[in-house]
Design a protein around this motif. Structure first.
Motif, PDB file in Angstrom:
ATOM      1  N   SER A 127       0.813  -1.221   0.000  1.00  0.00           N
ATOM      2  CA  SER A 127       0.000   0.000   0.000  1.00  0.00           C
ATOM      3  C   SER A 127       0.845   1.270   0.000  1.00  0.00           C
ATOM      4  O   SER A 127       0.304   2.360   0.129  1.00  0.00           O
ATOM      5  CB  SER A 127      -0.931   0.010   1.218  1.00  0.00           C
ATOM      6  N   LEU A 259      -7.706  -3.169  -4.075  1.00  0.00           N
ATOM      7  CA  LEU A 259      -6.750  -3.104  -5.178  1.00  0.00           C
ATOM      8  C   LEU A 259      -6.624  -1.678  -5.697  1.00  0.00           C
ATOM      9  O   LEU A 259      -5.528  -1.183  -5.968  1.00  0.00           O
ATOM     10  CB  LEU A 259      -7.200  -4.049  -6.301  1.00  0.00           C
ATOM     11  N   TYR A 260      -7.784  -1.020  -5.803  1.00  0.00           N
ATOM     12  CA  TYR A 260      -7.814   0.369  -6.269  1.00  0.00           C
ATOM     13  C   TYR A 260      -6.974   1.258  -5.349  1.00  0.00           C
ATOM     14  O   TYR A 260      -6.150   2.064  -5.809  1.00  0.00           O
ATOM     15  CB  TYR A 260      -9.264   0.845  -6.311  1.00  0.00           C
ATOM     16  N   THR A 262      -4.622   0.364  -3.249  1.00  0.00           N
ATOM     17  CA  THR A 262      -3.210  -0.018  -3.287  1.00  0.00           C
ATOM     18  C   THR A 262      -2.516   0.677  -4.453  1.00  0.00           C
ATOM     19  O   THR A 262      -1.441   1.278  -4.297  1.00  0.00           O
ATOM     20  CB  THR A 262      -3.067  -1.546  -3.412  1.00  0.00           C
ATOM     21  N   ILE A 263      -3.131   0.599  -5.631  1.00  0.00           N
ATOM     22  CA  ILE A 263      -2.582   1.284  -6.811  1.00  0.00           C
ATOM     23  C   ILE A 263      -2.639   2.796  -6.621  1.00  0.00           C
ATOM     24  O   ILE A 263      -1.688   3.525  -6.947  1.00  0.00           O
ATOM     25  CB  ILE A 263      -3.370   0.870  -8.074  1.00  0.00           C
ATOM     26  N   GLN A 266       0.112   4.169  -4.454  1.00  0.00           N
ATOM     27  CA  GLN A 266       1.387   4.187  -5.175  1.00  0.00           C
ATOM     28  C   GLN A 266       1.457   5.384  -6.123  1.00  0.00           C
ATOM     29  O   GLN A 266       2.501   6.051  -6.229  1.00  0.00           O
ATOM     30  CB  GLN A 266       1.563   2.879  -5.968  1.00  0.00           C
ATOM     31  N   LEU A 267       0.342   5.678  -6.798  1.00  0.00           N
ATOM     32  CA  LEU A 267       0.308   6.815  -7.712  1.00  0.00           C
ATOM     33  C   LEU A 267       0.357   8.146  -6.955  1.00  0.00           C
ATOM     34  O   LEU A 267       0.956   9.117  -7.426  1.00  0.00           O
ATOM     35  CB  LEU A 267      -0.958   6.754  -8.579  1.00  0.00           C
ATOM     36  N   LYS A 270       3.830   8.772  -6.130  1.00  0.00           N
ATOM     37  CA  LYS A 270       4.571   9.127  -7.343  1.00  0.00           C
ATOM     38  C   LYS A 270       4.361  10.591  -7.724  1.00  0.00           C
ATOM     39  O   LYS A 270       5.310  11.306  -8.069  1.00  0.00           O
ATOM     40  CB  LYS A 270       4.133   8.215  -8.496  1.00  0.00           C
ATOM     41  N   PHE A 406     -10.945   2.013 -12.578  1.00  0.00           N
ATOM     42  CA  PHE A 406      -9.548   1.692 -12.849  1.00  0.00           C
ATOM     43  C   PHE A 406      -9.026   2.377 -14.111  1.00  0.00           C
ATOM     44  O   PHE A 406      -7.889   2.860 -14.122  1.00  0.00           O
ATOM     45  CB  PHE A 406      -9.371   0.179 -12.957  1.00  0.00           C
ATOM     46  N   PHE A 410      -5.535   5.074 -14.459  1.00  0.00           N
ATOM     47  CA  PHE A 410      -4.309   4.880 -15.217  1.00  0.00           C
ATOM     48  C   PHE A 410      -4.100   5.939 -16.301  1.00  0.00           C
ATOM     49  O   PHE A 410      -2.980   6.172 -16.737  1.00  0.00           O
ATOM     50  CB  PHE A 410      -4.302   3.487 -15.863  1.00  0.00           C
TER      51      PHE A 410
END
Length: 456
Positions: A127, A259-260, A262-263, A266-267, A270, A406, A410
């Motif tokens: 996460s 999952l959403y 977690t991603i 990370q974003l 970033k 999702f 992205f």
């Protein structure tokens, strides 16, 4: 006929608007109180630990959602089954479903406690946890997961109590837990200077009190159903299948959200760094409150729909859906507007850091532009679950998450940077509404068919 429920429930007789409000207002009050678990933790942590403490709780959030997913799988499916059987007057079958539901909640809680204790670090790293954030988040999450049985039973008992026609009692269990959480957070975080560990201890202790009080309902005169020892620990495949089918949609929704998130985390790291993670942590805390009024309408209307469907009153089911959609959209217009207008004041509740405020306020105002669309999605999902159409509800959740959540996640940050993450919420809300509208139209046509009847 001794197992028939003799008296008529208000769910089958009261006018629909009055009935929904009688369920929704206690649900809103209780859910707002329940949201204080999350909000109070972050306010205390933000003020007494700092932005790194907020980031620590934020990276623990996906794993906590994972735990809630199992609570929803069992409690939503179980409460739907209980409401339908209750409406059909099949008391013994309803109590059997009740016993199986609580057996599943307790069993899943024990399994999650063991898994969560041993794999907490791995979950936090996935996460986005690292360094000081990870060091603070690890003991917090371990304590939360160790007490998973209290969390699951406390969450599940409220859904079942509402299905039994007692929304005010369900509200009281949530208020009791929230008050306990505020008091214990003050004691452990401020009084004992225990930081995020104190927040975790306060939360799980409050959840335990709420769970015990909720279970006590089934030994009061208010309860039309009882928890029978003969139905505890015994699982029937047909009942288990029905519970899992109906509960699969909210389960998938929550797992997908894990999952959403977690991603997403990370974003956020970033494009916005740890400060961005803190800003998102504040947003999700506020969102848990702003999102609630319409979500409460969805939860309130589900047992009403289930009862009337089981009792063979499809016209009351349809009227319930229409009224619930109107109320949900209206609530979101008001709550979303409030969050947009008072965004800065809301962020300042958690931190006075100027950089954090500059990052969080404009983002929050973008994110809430699409929230009224969620009213249609929330009620459609609840209605499908209420009539036992679990696969349709699952299909709706799958389409909404894959296509509308999702994909923007992205695409948009690549174009707009950190702002694109906030914009993804708007696209998801609007796109999900379009998909939900198609499912809603299908369900209403199905309910109007003369041959439509409850498959009990």
């Amino acid at each position: 006929m001794k197992n028939k429920i003799p008296e008529k429930s208000a769910m089958g007789t009261l006018p629909i608007p009055k009935l929904i409000l009688s369920f929704a207002l206690p649900a809103i009050t209780g859910m707002v109180a329940g949201a204080i678990y999350n909000i109070v933790d972050r306010i205390f942590v933000g003020q007494y630990v700092g932005t790194v403490g907020l980031a620590a709780i934020t990276v623990a959030f996906p794993t906590m959602i994972f735990m809630i997913a199992f609570a929803m799988l069992i409690s939503v499916g179980g409460s739907s089954r209980v409401a339908i059987l209750f409406g059909a007057g099949r008391k013994r079958a309803a109590e059997q479903a009740l016993g199986i539901t609580f057996t599943l909640l307790a069993g899943a809680g024990v399994v999650l406690a063991v898994v969560g204790w041993f794999f907490a670090k791995e979950a936090l790293v996935l996460s986005g946890g690292s360094g000081e954030v990870l060091a603070l988040a690890l003991p917090y999450l371990k304590i939360i997961m160790l007490c998973a049985p209290f969390a699951l039973i406390g969450f599940g008992v409220n859904a079942i109590v509402r299905a039994c026609g007692s929304p005010r009692y369900a509200m009281c269990t949530q208020i009791l837990g929230a008050v306990m959480n505020v008091v214990l957070d003050a004691v452990f975080i401020v009084g004992f200077d225990m930081g995020v560990v104190g927040a975790a201890i306060g939360t799980v202790a409050a959840q335990a009190v709420s769970a015990v009080f909720g279970l006590a309902y089934f030994w009061t005169r208010l309860a039309p159903l009882r928890i029978r020892a003969c139905f505890l620990g015994r699982l029937r495949l047909d009942v288990l299948k029905r519970i899992c089918v109906v509960g699969s949609a909210p389960f998938f929704m929550q797992i997908s959200f894990v999952l959403y998130m977690t991603i997403f985390n990370q974003l956020v790291l970033k494009y916005g760094g740890e400060l961005g993670l803190s800003a998102m942590g504040i947003f999700f805390s506020i969102d848990s409150l702003i999102f609630l009024p319409a979500l409460a309408v969805g939860e309130a209307v589900q047992p009403i729909i289930g009862y009337n469907f089981g009792a063979g009153f499809p016209k009351r089911v349809i009227r319930s859906v229409y009224w619930a959609v109107g109320m949900a959209v209206g609530f979101y217009v008001v709550s979303g507007g409030f969050a947009i207008i008072f965004a800065e004041q809301l962020v300042r509740l958690f931190s006075s850091n100027k950089e954090l405020i500059a990052l969080g306020v404009p983002g929050m105002r973008i994110a809430y532009l699409g929230i009224p669309f969620m009213g249609v999605t929330v009620v459609t999902n609840s209605a499908l679950q209420g009539v036992g159409r679990g696969f349709a509800s699952l299909a709706l959740s799958f389409c909404r998450h894959v296509v509308c959540m999702f994909a923007p996640l992205f695409i948009l940050p690549e174009i707009f940077g950190f702002k694109g993450l906030w914009m993804a919420f708007v696209v998801g809300d609007a796109g999900g509404c379009l998909i939900a509208f198609g499912f809603l139209a299908w369900m209403l046509r199905w309910l109007r068919k003369p041959q439509t009847a409850a498959s009990l």
